[in-house]
Design a protein around this motif. Sequence first.
Motif, PDB file in Angstrom:
ATOM      1  N   LEU A  45       0.832  -1.206   0.000  1.00 32.88           N
ATOM      2  CA  LEU A  45       0.000   0.000   0.000  1.00 32.88           C
ATOM      3  C   LEU A  45       0.863   1.251   0.000  1.00 32.88           C
ATOM      4  O   LEU A  45       0.580   2.210  -0.733  1.00 32.88           O
ATOM      5  N   VAL A  46       1.923   1.252   0.798  1.00 26.47           N
ATOM      6  CA  VAL A  46       2.815   2.418   0.858  1.00 26.47           C
ATOM      7  C   VAL A  46       3.442   2.673  -0.512  1.00 26.47           C
ATOM      8  O   VAL A  46       3.527   3.821  -0.964  1.00 26.47           O
ATOM      9  N   GLY A  47       3.873   1.627  -1.191  1.00 26.34           N
ATOM     10  CA  GLY A  47       4.424   1.795  -2.540  1.00 26.34           C
ATOM     11  C   GLY A  47       3.400   2.429  -3.473  1.00 26.34           C
ATOM     12  O   GLY A  47       3.727   3.329  -4.250  1.00 26.34           O
ATOM     13  N   PHE A  48       2.160   1.954  -3.403  1.00 32.40           N
ATOM     14  CA  PHE A  48       1.079   2.535  -4.209  1.00 32.40           C
ATOM     15  C   PHE A  48       0.879   4.012  -3.870  1.00 32.40           C
ATOM     16  O   PHE A  48       0.791   4.860  -4.764  1.00 32.40           O
ATOM     17  N   LEU A  49       0.806   4.326  -2.594  1.00 32.99           N
ATOM     18  CA  LEU A  49       0.570   5.716  -2.167  1.00 32.99           C
ATOM     19  C   LEU A  49       1.687   6.630  -2.657  1.00 32.99           C
ATOM     20  O   LEU A  49       1.430   7.738  -3.133  1.00 32.99           O
ATOM     21  N   GLU A  50       2.926   6.170  -2.540  1.00 35.59           N
ATOM     22  CA  GLU A  50       4.061   6.992  -2.962  1.00 35.59           C
ATOM     23  C   GLU A  50       4.038   7.241  -4.472  1.00 35.59           C
ATOM     24  O   GLU A  50       4.305   8.365  -4.911  1.00 35.59           O
ATOM     25  N   GLU A  52       1.278   6.890  -6.584  1.00 34.18           N
ATOM     26  CA  GLU A  52       0.017   7.504  -7.007  1.00 34.18           C
ATOM     27  C   GLU A  52      -0.070   8.984  -6.629  1.00 34.18           C
ATOM     28  O   GLU A  52      -0.608   9.795  -7.380  1.00 34.18           O
ATOM     29  N   PHE A  53       0.445   9.326  -5.454  1.00 40.45           N
ATOM     30  CA  PHE A  53       0.281  10.685  -4.938  1.00 40.45           C
ATOM     31  C   PHE A  53       1.580  11.471  -4.880  1.00 40.45           C
ATOM     32  O   PHE A  53       1.603  12.593  -4.369  1.00 40.45           O
ATOM     33  N   ALA A  54       2.667  10.903  -5.402  1.00 38.80           N
ATOM     34  CA  ALA A  54       3.977  11.577  -5.435  1.00 38.80           C
ATOM     35  C   ALA A  54       4.372  12.079  -4.048  1.00 38.80           C
ATOM     36  O   ALA A  54       4.705  13.243  -3.855  1.00 38.80           O
ATOM     37  N   ILE A  55       4.302  11.170  -3.080  1.00 33.85           N
ATOM     38  CA  ILE A  55       4.659  11.504  -1.699  1.00 33.85           C
ATOM     39  C   ILE A  55       5.752  10.557  -1.233  1.00 33.85           C
ATOM     40  O   ILE A  55       6.064   9.571  -1.890  1.00 33.85           O
ATOM     41  N   THR A  56       6.298  10.868  -0.068  1.00 30.95           N
ATOM     42  CA  THR A  56       7.223   9.971   0.612  1.00 30.95           C
ATOM     43  C   THR A  56       6.624   9.633   1.966  1.00 30.95           C
ATOM     44  O   THR A  56       6.273  10.533   2.731  1.00 30.95           O
ATOM     45  N   VAL A  57       6.492   8.356   2.232  1.00 29.98           N
ATOM     46  CA  VAL A  57       6.035   7.895   3.536  1.00 29.98           C
ATOM     47  C   VAL A  57       7.289   7.575   4.335  1.00 29.98           C
ATOM     48  O   VAL A  57       8.072   6.709   3.951  1.00 29.98           O
ATOM     49  N   THR A  58       7.503   8.299   5.399  1.00 27.85           N
ATOM     50  CA  THR A  58       8.721   8.158   6.206  1.00 27.85           C
ATOM     51  C   THR A  58       8.581   7.038   7.232  1.00 27.85           C
ATOM     52  O   THR A  58       7.480   6.536   7.479  1.00 27.85           O
ATOM     53  N   ASP A  59       9.694   6.686   7.834  1.00 25.44           N
ATOM     54  CA  ASP A  59       9.675   5.673   8.887  1.00 25.44           C
ATOM     55  C   ASP A  59       8.749   6.076  10.030  1.00 25.44           C
ATOM     56  O   ASP A  59       8.063   5.229  10.598  1.00 25.44           O
ATOM     57  N   THR A  60       8.738   7.360  10.363  1.00 28.69           N
ATOM     58  CA  THR A  60       7.870   7.808  11.457  1.00 28.69           C
ATOM     59  C   THR A  60       6.393   7.757  11.077  1.00 28.69           C
ATOM     60  O   THR A  60       5.538   7.732  11.957  1.00 28.69           O
ATOM     61  N   ASP A  61       6.101   7.732   9.778  1.00 22.27           N
ATOM     62  CA  ASP A  61       4.715   7.593   9.319  1.00 22.27           C
ATOM     63  C   ASP A  61       4.213   6.154   9.431  1.00 22.27           C
ATOM     64  O   ASP A  61       3.009   5.906   9.380  1.00 22.27           O
ATOM     65  N   MET A  62       5.125   5.206   9.560  1.00 27.07           N
ATOM     66  CA  MET A  62       4.767   3.786   9.543  1.00 27.07           C
ATOM     67  C   MET A  62       4.251   3.320  10.905  1.00 27.07           C
ATOM     68  O   MET A  62       4.727   2.339  11.473  1.00 27.07           O
ATOM     69  N   MET A  63       3.241   4.001  11.387  1.00 24.78           N
ATOM     70  CA  MET A  63       2.602   3.670  12.651  1.00 24.78           C
ATOM     71  C   MET A  63       1.239   3.042  12.356  1.00 24.78           C
ATOM     72  O   MET A  63       0.543   3.492  11.444  1.00 24.78           O
ATOM     73  N   PRO A  64       0.829   2.031  13.108  1.00 22.45           N
ATOM     74  CA  PRO A  64      -0.463   1.389  12.861  1.00 22.45           C
ATOM     75  C   PRO A  64      -1.638   2.364  12.811  1.00 22.45           C
ATOM     76  O   PRO A  64      -2.556   2.188  12.006  1.00 22.45           O
ATOM     77  N   ASP A  65      -1.597   3.399  13.630  1.00 24.29           N
ATOM     78  CA  ASP A  65      -2.697   4.370  13.649  1.00 24.29           C
ATOM     79  C   ASP A  65      -2.913   5.023  12.280  1.00 24.29           C
ATOM     80  O   ASP A  65      -4.034   5.401  11.952  1.00 24.29           O
ATOM     81  N   ASN A  66      -1.856   5.165  11.497  1.00 24.52           N
ATOM     82  CA  ASN A  66      -1.973   5.796  10.179  1.00 24.52           C
ATOM     83  C   ASN A  66      -2.633   4.892   9.145  1.00 24.52           C
ATOM     84  O   ASN A  66      -2.974   5.351   8.054  1.00 24.52           O
ATOM     85  N   PHE A  67      -2.795   3.613   9.464  1.00 19.98           N
ATOM     86  CA  PHE A  67      -3.331   2.639   8.508  1.00 19.98           C
ATOM     87  C   PHE A  67      -4.592   1.949   9.019  1.00 19.98           C
ATOM     88  O   PHE A  67      -5.048   0.977   8.434  1.00 19.98           O
ATOM     89  N   GLU A  68      -5.154   2.454  10.087  1.00 19.37           N
ATOM     90  CA  GLU A  68      -6.306   1.812  10.718  1.00 19.37           C
ATOM     91  C   GLU A  68      -7.553   1.844   9.834  1.00 19.37           C
ATOM     92  O   GLU A  68      -8.297   0.872   9.780  1.00 19.37           O
ATOM     93  N   THR A  69      -7.800   2.960   9.153  1.00 21.26           N
ATOM     94  CA  THR A  69      -8.988   3.115   8.312  1.00 21.26           C
ATOM     95  C   THR A  69      -8.607   3.848   7.031  1.00 21.26           C
ATOM     96  O   THR A  69      -7.523   4.433   6.938  1.00 21.26           O
ATOM     97  N   VAL A  70      -9.513   3.843   6.067  1.00 20.19           N
ATOM     98  CA  VAL A  70      -9.286   4.627   4.841  1.00 20.19           C
ATOM     99  C   VAL A  70      -9.132   6.095   5.195  1.00 20.19           C
ATOM    100  O   VAL A  70      -8.269   6.792   4.650  1.00 20.19           O
ATOM    101  N   ARG A  71      -9.935   6.579   6.118  1.00 22.10           N
ATOM    102  CA  ARG A  71      -9.845   7.986   6.529  1.00 22.10           C
ATOM    103  C   ARG A  71      -8.457   8.303   7.104  1.00 22.10           C
ATOM    104  O   ARG A  71      -7.873   9.346   6.806  1.00 22.10           O
ATOM    105  N   CYS A  72      -7.898   7.400   7.897  1.00 19.43           N
ATOM    106  CA  CYS A  72      -6.558   7.601   8.460  1.00 19.43           C
ATOM    107  C   CYS A  72      -5.493   7.598   7.366  1.00 19.43           C
ATOM    108  O   CYS A  72      -4.582   8.433   7.382  1.00 19.43           O
ATOM    109  N   ILE A  73      -5.609   6.671   6.423  1.00 21.30           N
ATOM    110  CA  ILE A  73      -4.644   6.592   5.326  1.00 21.30           C
ATOM    111  C   ILE A  73      -4.707   7.857   4.479  1.00 21.30           C
ATOM    112  O   ILE A  73      -3.677   8.429   4.109  1.00 21.30           O
ATOM    113  N   ALA A  74      -5.917   8.332   4.203  1.00 21.42           N
ATOM    114  CA  ALA A  74      -6.082   9.562   3.430  1.00 21.42           C
ATOM    115  C   ALA A  74      -5.473  10.749   4.181  1.00 21.42           C
ATOM    116  O   ALA A  74      -4.854  11.630   3.567  1.00 21.42           O
ATOM    117  N   GLY A  75      -5.605  10.768   5.497  1.00 16.76           N
ATOM    118  CA  GLY A  75      -4.983  11.823   6.301  1.00 16.76           C
ATOM    119  C   GLY A  75      -3.470  11.787   6.198  1.00 16.76           C
ATOM    120  O   GLY A  75      -2.803  12.835   6.117  1.00 16.76           O
TER     121      GLY A  75
END
Length: 86
Positions: A45-50, A52-75
Amino acid sequence: MDVVESKIVGYLADRRGWQPQTGVGRLDYPLLDNGVLDSLAIIGLVGFLEREFAITVTDTDMMPDNFETVRCIAGLVRAAQQVADR
């Protein structure tokens, strides 16, 4: 549902076989608790997000809370887009 959320829902439906319920409830469906996402699926999913949206997901972003729901992932995506725009 906005474009970011729609693309995330589409990815999860295509790649994880998730059949989301209709309406707003799908944005708050607990993806981790219900086995839609696990640690390996999050990596994909992180590879897709990076890409699709031209972003970088950092190590500090890799917290379960960020992936709990679609709303959290979109945030997470929106926050990373703001960082990228700076």
